[in-house]
Design a protein around this motif. Sequence first.
Motif, PDB file in Angstrom:
ATOM      1  N   GLU A  85      15.441 -30.054  -1.343  1.00 57.98           N
ATOM      2  CA  GLU A  85      16.241 -29.593  -0.201  1.00 57.98           C
ATOM      3  C   GLU A  85      17.692 -29.524  -0.481  1.00 57.98           C
ATOM      4  OE1 GLU A  85      15.262 -31.586   4.208  1.00 57.98           O
ATOM      5  OE2 GLU A  85      14.722 -32.797   2.319  1.00 57.98           O
ATOM      6  N   ILE A  90      19.339 -30.656   5.302  1.00 54.08           N
ATOM      7  CA  ILE A  90      19.003 -31.811   5.510  1.00 54.08           C
ATOM      8  C   ILE A  90      19.257 -32.333   6.998  1.00 54.08           C
ATOM      9  CG2 ILE A  90      19.158 -34.208   4.954  1.00 54.08           C
ATOM     10  CD1 ILE A  90      19.491 -33.177   2.028  1.00 54.08           C
ATOM     11  N   ALA A  95      16.606 -38.024   8.484  1.00 58.35           N
ATOM     12  CA  ALA A  95      16.443 -38.834   7.275  1.00 58.35           C
ATOM     13  C   ALA A  95      16.972 -40.330   7.780  1.00 58.35           C
ATOM     14  CB  ALA A  95      17.540 -38.457   6.281  1.00 58.35           C
ATOM     15  N   ARG A 119      18.092 -38.076   0.270  1.00 58.85           N
ATOM     16  CA  ARG A 119      18.486 -36.996   1.343  1.00 58.85           C
ATOM     17  C   ARG A 119      19.792 -37.318   2.073  1.00 58.85           C
ATOM     18  NH1 ARG A 119      14.722 -36.474   5.546  1.00 58.85           N
ATOM     19  NH2 ARG A 119      15.189 -34.311   5.844  1.00 58.85           N
TER      20      ARG A 119
END
Length: 130
Positions: A85, A90, A95, A119
């Motif tokens: 990603e 993101i 996350a 992430r």
Amino acid sequence: MAEMTVELVAVERRLWSGEASFVLARTTEGELGIMPGHEPTLAQLEEAGVVRIDPVEGSPLTVAVHGGFLSISPERVSILAEFAELADEIDVSRARSALDRADSSDEEGAAARKRAEVRLRAAESAAAGQ
């Protein structure tokens, strides 16, 4: 400035391809900085890590990468990830929620926690301009 062709591909799509002056990736053997002319190398990427690509033109790219391989020749770098990603894609709140939900008492939960941490680290690095 010396350049090399870099291609970042995940199972589901190609994320980036172009000319770069530097790539930084974490492998199972440690962190690897790659510049044009690098010795040919094949390495396994860390299960969850951050990759940075410094394109010849434009801002550095920060990518959360989960598993895969890195293939290096003097003029080319191929990053073949199981999942990847771009940092600007993101969803930070999602996350963080995943990190809060991750139960690290078992192997699957520990892996989910590590993915969420990577992430967030990628998103934070990109926001800081690194």
